[in-house]
Scaffold this motif. Structure first.
Motif, mmCIF file in Angstrom:
data_model
loop_
_atom_site.group_PDB
_atom_site.id
_atom_site.type_symbol
_atom_site.label_atom_id
_atom_site.label_comp_id
_atom_site.label_asym_id
_atom_site.label_seq_id
_atom_site.Cartn_x
_atom_site.Cartn_y
_atom_site.Cartn_z
ATOM 1 N N LEU A 56 -5.551 -10.682 -23.141
ATOM 2 C CA LEU A 56 -3.995 -10.503 -23.387
ATOM 3 C C LEU A 56 -3.495 -9.069 -24.268
ATOM 4 N N ALA A 57 -4.255 -9.049 -25.292
ATOM 5 C CA ALA A 57 -3.971 -8.030 -25.957
ATOM 6 C C ALA A 57 -4.258 -6.507 -25.287
ATOM 7 N N GLN A 58 -5.389 -6.707 -24.427
ATOM 8 C CA GLN A 58 -5.802 -5.578 -23.762
ATOM 9 C C GLN A 58 -5.026 -5.279 -22.578
ATOM 10 N N ASN A 59 -3.948 -6.141 -22.308
ATOM 11 C CA ASN A 59 -3.054 -5.818 -21.146
ATOM 12 C C ASN A 59 -3.697 -6.100 -19.942
ATOM 13 N N HIS A 60 -5.023 -6.853 -19.672
ATOM 14 C CA HIS A 60 -5.780 -6.783 -18.426
ATOM 15 C C HIS A 60 -4.939 -7.984 -17.586
ATOM 16 N N HIS A 61 -5.383 -7.993 -16.179
ATOM 17 C CA HIS A 61 -5.180 -9.273 -15.418
ATOM 18 C C HIS A 61 -6.438 -10.176 -16.320
ATOM 19 N N ILE A 62 -6.088 -11.446 -16.257
ATOM 20 C CA ILE A 62 -6.766 -12.422 -16.685
ATOM 21 C C ILE A 62 -7.172 -13.528 -15.926
ATOM 22 N N LEU A 101 -10.809 -19.387 -3.203
ATOM 23 C CA LEU A 101 -11.570 -18.358 -3.027
ATOM 24 C C LEU A 101 -12.650 -18.979 -1.979
ATOM 25 N N PRO A 102 -12.733 -18.250 -0.772
ATOM 26 C CA PRO A 102 -12.293 -17.047 -0.470
ATOM 27 C C PRO A 102 -10.768 -17.066 -0.249
ATOM 28 N N PRO A 103 -9.960 -15.938 -0.715
ATOM 29 C CA PRO A 103 -8.544 -16.141 -0.532
ATOM 30 C C PRO A 103 -8.239 -16.002 0.975
ATOM 31 N N GLN A 104 -7.002 -16.475 1.583
ATOM 32 C CA GLN A 104 -6.444 -16.372 2.809
ATOM 33 C C GLN A 104 -5.129 -16.059 2.581
ATOM 34 N N GLN A 105 -4.556 -15.079 3.648
ATOM 35 C CA GLN A 105 -2.965 -15.011 3.917
ATOM 36 C C GLN A 105 -2.506 -14.586 2.460
ATOM 37 N N GLY A 106 -1.635 -15.486 1.933
ATOM 38 C CA GLY A 106 -0.791 -14.843 0.840
ATOM 39 C C GLY A 106 -1.770 -14.736 -0.268
ATOM 40 N N PRO A 107 -2.589 -15.630 -0.964
ATOM 41 C CA PRO A 107 -3.365 -15.187 -1.723
ATOM 42 C C PRO A 107 -4.152 -13.836 -1.637
ATOM 43 N N ALA A 108 -4.801 -13.644 -0.502
ATOM 44 C CA ALA A 108 -5.598 -12.554 -0.303
ATOM 45 C C ALA A 108 -4.837 -11.370 -0.425
ATOM 46 N N LEU A 109 -3.503 -11.266 -0.045
ATOM 47 C CA LEU A 109 -2.457 -10.151 -0.320
ATOM 48 C C LEU A 109 -2.536 -9.860 -1.577
ATOM 49 N N VAL A 110 -2.142 -10.699 -2.559
ATOM 50 C CA VAL A 110 -1.866 -10.876 -4.090
ATOM 51 C C VAL A 110 -3.255 -10.400 -4.678
ATOM 52 N N LEU A 111 -4.510 -10.572 -4.396
ATOM 53 C CA LEU A 111 -5.573 -10.147 -4.587
ATOM 54 C C LEU A 111 -5.924 -8.721 -4.382
ATOM 55 N N ARG A 112 -5.505 -8.582 -3.236
ATOM 56 C CA ARG A 112 -5.539 -6.980 -2.879
ATOM 57 C C ARG A 112 -4.690 -5.873 -3.703
ATOM 58 N N SER A 113 -3.573 -6.706 -4.283
ATOM 59 C CA SER A 113 -2.583 -5.995 -4.854
ATOM 60 C C SER A 113 -2.811 -5.696 -6.404
ATOM 61 N N LEU A 114 -3.732 -6.470 -6.823
ATOM 62 C CA LEU A 114 -3.888 -6.530 -8.212
ATOM 63 C C LEU A 114 -4.084 -5.399 -8.882
ATOM 64 N N ARG A 139 -16.153 -9.708 -6.067
ATOM 65 C CA ARG A 139 -16.698 -9.943 -4.949
ATOM 66 C C ARG A 139 -15.631 -9.508 -3.763
ATOM 67 N N TYR A 140 -14.334 -9.894 -3.893
ATOM 68 C CA TYR A 140 -13.414 -9.818 -2.978
ATOM 69 C C TYR A 140 -12.486 -8.542 -3.146
ATOM 70 N N ASN A 141 -12.546 -8.057 -4.499
ATOM 71 C CA ASN A 141 -11.835 -6.575 -4.648
ATOM 72 C C ASN A 141 -12.528 -6.030 -5.698
ATOM 73 N N GLY A 142 -13.470 -4.875 -5.183
ATOM 74 C CA GLY A 142 -14.321 -4.340 -6.251
ATOM 75 C C GLY A 142 -13.363 -3.432 -7.192
ATOM 76 N N ASP A 143 -12.237 -3.098 -6.674
ATOM 77 C CA ASP A 143 -11.379 -2.152 -7.415
ATOM 78 C C ASP A 143 -10.943 -2.908 -8.816
ATOM 79 N N LEU A 144 -11.133 -4.084 -8.991
ATOM 80 C CA LEU A 144 -10.505 -4.767 -10.198
ATOM 81 C C LEU A 144 -11.557 -4.619 -11.177
ATOM 82 N N GLY A 145 -12.712 -3.836 -11.061
ATOM 83 C CA GLY A 145 -13.620 -3.700 -12.158
ATOM 84 C C GLY A 145 -12.805 -2.778 -13.337
ATOM 85 N N GLY A 146 -12.823 -3.312 -14.589
ATOM 86 C CA GLY A 146 -12.118 -2.809 -15.626
ATOM 87 C C GLY A 146 -10.696 -3.088 -15.665
#
Length: 402
Positions: A56-62, A101-114, A139-146
């Motif tokens: 939380l203090a690092q301001n990351h998604h959790i 997981l795997p996300p579908q429709q709405g959850p998949a859109l949120v995951l791509r938007s993180l 695995r579903y969004n490699g851009d979330l690293g870090g």
């Protein structure tokens, strides 16, 4: 309009005000059992709670993850509600419970938007899911690293579970019999839900519903055994239905993969299941006790990543029972109530009911189940050398362009 409707009596003023020093009554269901609210005997797990606070203090998604009914939601509620969060920069925390997981429709859109939310917004997401793999979202969004921090809320130590009980005892003013506590803790497979449920049922069956029974001793060894047997049997219908449905697989062509996967789980030692089964171990079991036409290592590697989706979207099971750790190539049981049920079953009977071929079942029973050192009659593999898993041949390289 009648006069009484124009000027309704203000009955609240007809009663004297309540005194401000009324004693507070603590109800058993506020402490033990399962509730939508935080239990009053909530126990902070320092390692887990500190990791969440740091995230939380690092301001990351959790991402808070773990087996079902292991306190993930309570961990989130306690830390976000009770901790001093003045240093946290984010203005909005959005909680997603039970992200499929795997996300579908709405959850998949949120995951791509993180990633976008992290880079361009002060909104942060707290995602709560039933899986054990720390890196599952990557695995579903490699851009979330870090950009995400993961908190595994699955593990409860023996001292932490003991504190759950002792805190409840203090709140209600009771004492659980020592043998009762020891048997519950020995039998619960480190499940905080089982501990909470057993203590709740023991109180109710003994007529303790609040702290008005202060000084009462609750439970006994025999009572603990009876309660644990009841909790195990309560899981029977769901467990047996899951085995039947999972064994069928999503298609006729895939039935063998699914049925031999569940055979391996049902034949395996509980301690090994708690640590997860590697794909190689599953293939070894199939190679030892299955027929030559049964699935090989390549089949398993291809299909096991799909089992979560099969359970959620085809079988409509919630929470799921089995999950696949893609990075470790490991099959995990993420429903501890299933493990608890399995620990009380005769494995030969269960495998027979699940449809394991007779010759395979007899060979497993002879080579594994009936050995003197098979401590709970549930080890998956024989103790003598076994045939190695079938090797995976590399795919042919494409021909080079002329």
């Amino acid at each position: 309009m009648p006069d009484f409707m124009r000027n309704p009596p203000r009955l609240i003023h007809d009663f004297p005000p309540l005194p401000g020093d009324l004693p507070t009554i603590t109800q058993v269901n506020e402490v033990f059992g399962v509730s939508r609210d935080l239990p009053l005997n909530y126990v902070e797990r320092d390692k887990v709670g500190n990791k969440l606070f740091l995230a939380l203090a690092q301001n990351h998604h959790i991402v808070i993850h773990g087996s079902s009914k292991q306190g993930k939601t309570c961990l989130r509620k306690w830390n976000i509600k009770n901790r001093a969060l003045d240093s946290i920069k984010t203005k909005t925390l959005i909680v997603l419970e039970g992200l499929p997981l795997p996300p579908q429709q709405g959850p998949a859109l949120v995951l791509r938007s993180l990633k976008g939310y992290f880079d361009y917004s002060d909104r942060r997401f707290v995602i709560i899911g039933v899986w054990l793999d720390d890196n599952k979202l990557l695995r579903y969004n490699g851009d979330l690293g870090g950009r995400i921090s993961t908190v595994n809320a699955d593990k409860w130590s023996r001292p932490e579970l003991e504190k759950v009980i002792s805190s409840g005892e203090e709140l209600i003013g009771i004492t659980f019999d020592r043998d009762f506590k020891e048997h519950i803790l020995d039998s619960c497979l480190d499940s905080v839900w089982v501990v909470q449920q057993a203590c709740y049922q023991a109180c109710i069956e003994q007529g303790v519903i609040s702290d008005a029974n202060e000084g009462t001793t609750v439970g006994s060894l025999e009572h603990a055994k009876k309660l644990m047997d009841g909790i195990v049997q309560d899981q029977a219908s769901r467990a047996e239905s899951f085995i039947d449905s999972f064994s069928a697989g999503p298609t006729t062509m895939l039935t063998n993969i699914y049925r031999w996967t569940i055979f391996t789980v049902l034949a395996c030692d509980i301690a090994r299941l708690e640590g997860g089964l590697s794909v190689a171990e599953i293939a070894e079991f199939i190679g030892t006790f299955g027929a030559p036409v049964d699935p090989n290592l390549r089949d398993l590697i291809r299909e096991l990543p799909e089992i979560s989706e099969f359970q959620m979207h085809h079988l409509e099971i919630s929470p799921i029972v089995l999950d696949y750790d893609f990075g470790a190539r490991r099959l995990n049981v993420v429903d501890r109530s299933f493990l608890l049920w399995l620990s009380g079953q005769n494995r030969v009977d269960i495998l027979r009911q699940a449809g394991m071929p007779g010759n395979s079942l007899r060979r497993w029973q002879r080579d594994v189940h009936d050995l003197p050192n098979s401590h709970h009659k549930g080890a998956a593999h024989p103790r003598k050398p076994v045939r190695a898993p079938r090797p995976v041949r590399p795919a042919p390289r494409p021909a080079a362009d002329a």
